[in-house]
Design an enzyme around this catalytic site. Structure first.
Site, PDB file in Angstrom:
ATOM      1  N   SER A  77       0.830  -1.202   0.000  1.00 14.33           N
ATOM      2  CA  SER A  77       0.000   0.000   0.000  1.00 14.33           C
ATOM      3  C   SER A  77       0.865   1.253   0.000  1.00 14.33           C
ATOM      4  CB  SER A  77      -0.896   0.014   1.234  1.00 14.33           C
ATOM      5  OG  SER A  77      -1.494   1.289   1.340  1.00 14.33           O
ATOM      6  N   HIS A  82      -1.269  -1.140  -4.219  1.00 16.69           N
ATOM      7  CA  HIS A  82      -2.548  -0.754  -3.596  1.00 16.69           C
ATOM      8  C   HIS A  82      -2.560   0.757  -3.372  1.00 16.69           C
ATOM      9  CE1 HIS A  82      -6.126  -1.776  -1.195  1.00 16.69           C
ATOM     10  NE2 HIS A  82      -5.713  -0.893  -0.292  1.00 16.69           N
ATOM     11  N   ASP A 140      -4.774   3.839  -1.868  1.00 15.04           N
ATOM     12  CA  ASP A 140      -5.853   4.158  -0.926  1.00 15.04           C
ATOM     13  C   ASP A 140      -6.355   5.586  -1.103  1.00 15.04           C
ATOM     14  OD1 ASP A 140      -6.125   1.793   0.799  1.00 15.04           O
ATOM     15  OD2 ASP A 140      -4.044   2.223   1.352  1.00 15.04           O
ATOM     16  N   MET A 157      -8.976   8.460   0.091  1.00 12.46           N
ATOM     17  CA  MET A 157      -9.823   8.822   1.255  1.00 12.46           C
ATOM     18  C   MET A 157     -10.372  10.231   1.075  1.00 12.46           C
ATOM     19  SD  MET A 157      -7.344   7.507   4.287  1.00 12.46           S
ATOM     20  CE  MET A 157      -6.540   5.906   4.204  1.00 12.46           C
ATOM     21  N   HIS A 173      -8.449   1.421  -3.988  1.00 13.19           N
ATOM     22  CA  HIS A 173      -9.387   1.199  -2.872  1.00 13.19           C
ATOM     23  C   HIS A 173     -10.022   2.544  -2.537  1.00 13.19           C
ATOM     24  CE1 HIS A 173      -9.692  -0.007   1.709  1.00 13.19           C
ATOM     25  NE2 HIS A 173     -10.870   0.138   1.148  1.00 13.19           N
ATOM     26  N   MET A 231     -12.096   4.768  -0.418  1.00 15.36           N
ATOM     27  CA  MET A 231     -12.742   4.984   0.888  1.00 15.36           C
ATOM     28  C   MET A 231     -13.426   6.339   0.820  1.00 15.36           C
ATOM     29  SD  MET A 231      -9.718   3.393   3.201  1.00 15.36           S
ATOM     30  CE  MET A 231      -8.555   3.528   1.851  1.00 15.36           C
ATOM     31  N   MET A 234     -11.690  -5.672   5.355  1.00 14.81           N
ATOM     32  CA  MET A 234     -10.873  -4.762   6.162  1.00 14.81           C
ATOM     33  C   MET A 234     -10.530  -5.449   7.483  1.00 14.81           C
ATOM     34  SD  MET A 234     -10.290  -1.940   4.474  1.00 14.81           S
ATOM     35  CE  MET A 234      -9.317  -1.318   5.828  1.00 14.81           C
ATOM     36  N   ASP A 280      -6.877  -6.346   4.043  1.00  7.09           N
ATOM     37  CA  ASP A 280      -6.257  -5.018   4.104  1.00  7.09           C
ATOM     38  C   ASP A 280      -6.231  -4.485   5.538  1.00  7.09           C
ATOM     39  OD1 ASP A 280      -5.279  -2.530   3.513  1.00  7.09           O
ATOM     40  OD2 ASP A 280      -7.045  -1.859   2.376  1.00  7.09           O
TER      41      ASP A 280
HETATM   42  C1  DX5 Z   1      -6.392   1.630   5.638  1.00  6.54           C
HETATM   43  C2  DX5 Z   1      -5.963   1.323   4.224  1.00  6.54           C
HETATM   44  C3  DX5 Z   1      -4.901   0.326   4.139  1.00  6.54           C
HETATM   45  C4  DX5 Z   1      -3.588   0.735   4.768  1.00  6.54           C
HETATM   46  C5  DX5 Z   1      -2.919  -0.518   5.262  1.00  6.54           C
HETATM   47  O1  DX5 Z   1      -7.498   2.463   5.625  1.00  6.54           O
HETATM   48  O2  DX5 Z   1      -7.057   0.831   3.480  1.00  6.54           O
HETATM   49  O3  DX5 Z   1      -4.669  -0.066   2.788  1.00  6.54           O
HETATM   50  O4  DX5 Z   1      -2.741   1.397   3.883  1.00  6.54           O
HETATM   51  O5  DX5 Z   1      -1.793  -0.166   5.972  1.00  6.54           O
HETATM   52  P1  DX5 Z   1      -1.110  -1.142   7.014  1.00  6.54           P
HETATM   53  O6  DX5 Z   1      -0.666  -2.365   6.261  1.00  6.54           O
HETATM   54  O7  DX5 Z   1       0.007  -0.331   7.555  1.00  6.54           O
HETATM   55  O8  DX5 Z   1      -2.142  -1.489   8.058  1.00  6.54           O
HETATM   56 ZN    ZN Z   2      -6.596  -0.073   1.460  1.00  9.51          ZN
END
Ligand code: DX5
Ligand code: ZN
Length: 219
Positions: free
Chosen positions: A8, A33, A35, A37, A66, A68, A137, A175
């Site tokens: 990620s 990956h 992310d 947000m 991903h 969010m 998750m 994840d």
């Molecule tokens: C959290 C993200 C994850 C995050 C995982 O909201 O969706 O993808 O980057 O990070 P680690 O592996 O550090 O928990």
């Molecule tokens: Zn993620």
């Protein structure tokens, strides 16, 4: 089946993002990956289209996006145009999930649905046959570096059963808080894709850490 490793970028050094992506290009990771947000669905804001577009120019791996974000259907086409290969939306963020999943598939991207820790796997029973990915998750979304929730193992088992019973070909992606301690049991229960942020990028040798994760998984 070969387990896919998806580091990620949220945990990468953003001041050196190109060299981080070059490192991932050389690694045994198959996916990157990404992310996204929005500060509404989750209490944090990360990055969006311009960063994805920039990465797409030199990333040689599958871009696993991903989302969010609340009502992600508003932005599916734009993420696809910016370079997403996989687009995963949250069950909790979509009023019309079926429509949003079809929208993703219509762009040609692989379609995924993510479940927060409190959301049971069974809510996917009516949509599982349309999915390429089920993202479970294993922390509450919004931040990297959180502690893995042990209940995840049971949810992986339930997702595996649902997929098998429905004849779906969806992959199971985990994840949050993934590391060498929990990876073998996750694979054992049926996980196909492991996302890892801090475990990879906080290590002194990320290439070796990715390899260790991959080899641990193979053994
Ligand atoms: C959290 C993200 C994850 C995050 C995982 O909201 O969706 O993808 O980057 O990070 P680690 O592996 O550090 O928990
Ligand atoms: Zn993620």
């Amino acid at each position: 089946m070969n387990t896919i490793i998806a580091p990620s970028l949220l945990a990468a050094d953003f001041a050196n993002i190109q060299s981080e992506v070059n490192m991932l290009n050389q690694s045994e990771a198959e996916w990157i990956h990404f992310d996204v947000m929005d500060g509404v669905f989750v209490p944090n804001i990360s990055f969006g289209f311009p960063v994805l577009e920039a990465l797409k120019k030199y990333a040689t791996k599958v871009l696993d996006v991903h989302l969010m974000i609340q009502e992600p259907g508003r932005y599916v086409d734009q993420f696809r145009a910016a370079g997403a290969d996989n687009i995963t939306v949250h069950y909790e963020a979509c009023t019309h999930l079926h429509r949003t999943v079809q929208q993703i598939k219509d762009t040609g991207a692989k379609a995924g649905v993510a479940l927060n820790p409190h959301t049971p796997v069974r809510v996917l029973s009516e949509i599982i046959q349309d999915l390429d990915l089920v993202l479970i998750m294993s922390v509450n979304p919004g931040f990297g570096g959180q502690k893995f929730i042990q209940r995840t193992f049971q949810k992986v088992k339930e997702a595996k059963s649902l997929i098998r019973e429905s004849g779906s070909s969806a992959l199971i992606e985990i994840d949050g808080g993934v590391n060498l301690q929990n990876a073998p049991a996750l694979i054992e229960e049926g996980a196909n894709v492991l996302v890892a942020g801090n475990f990879v990028f906080s290590s002194s040798e990320p290439l070796k850490t990715i390899s260790a994760l991959k080899n641990q998984v193979k053994s």
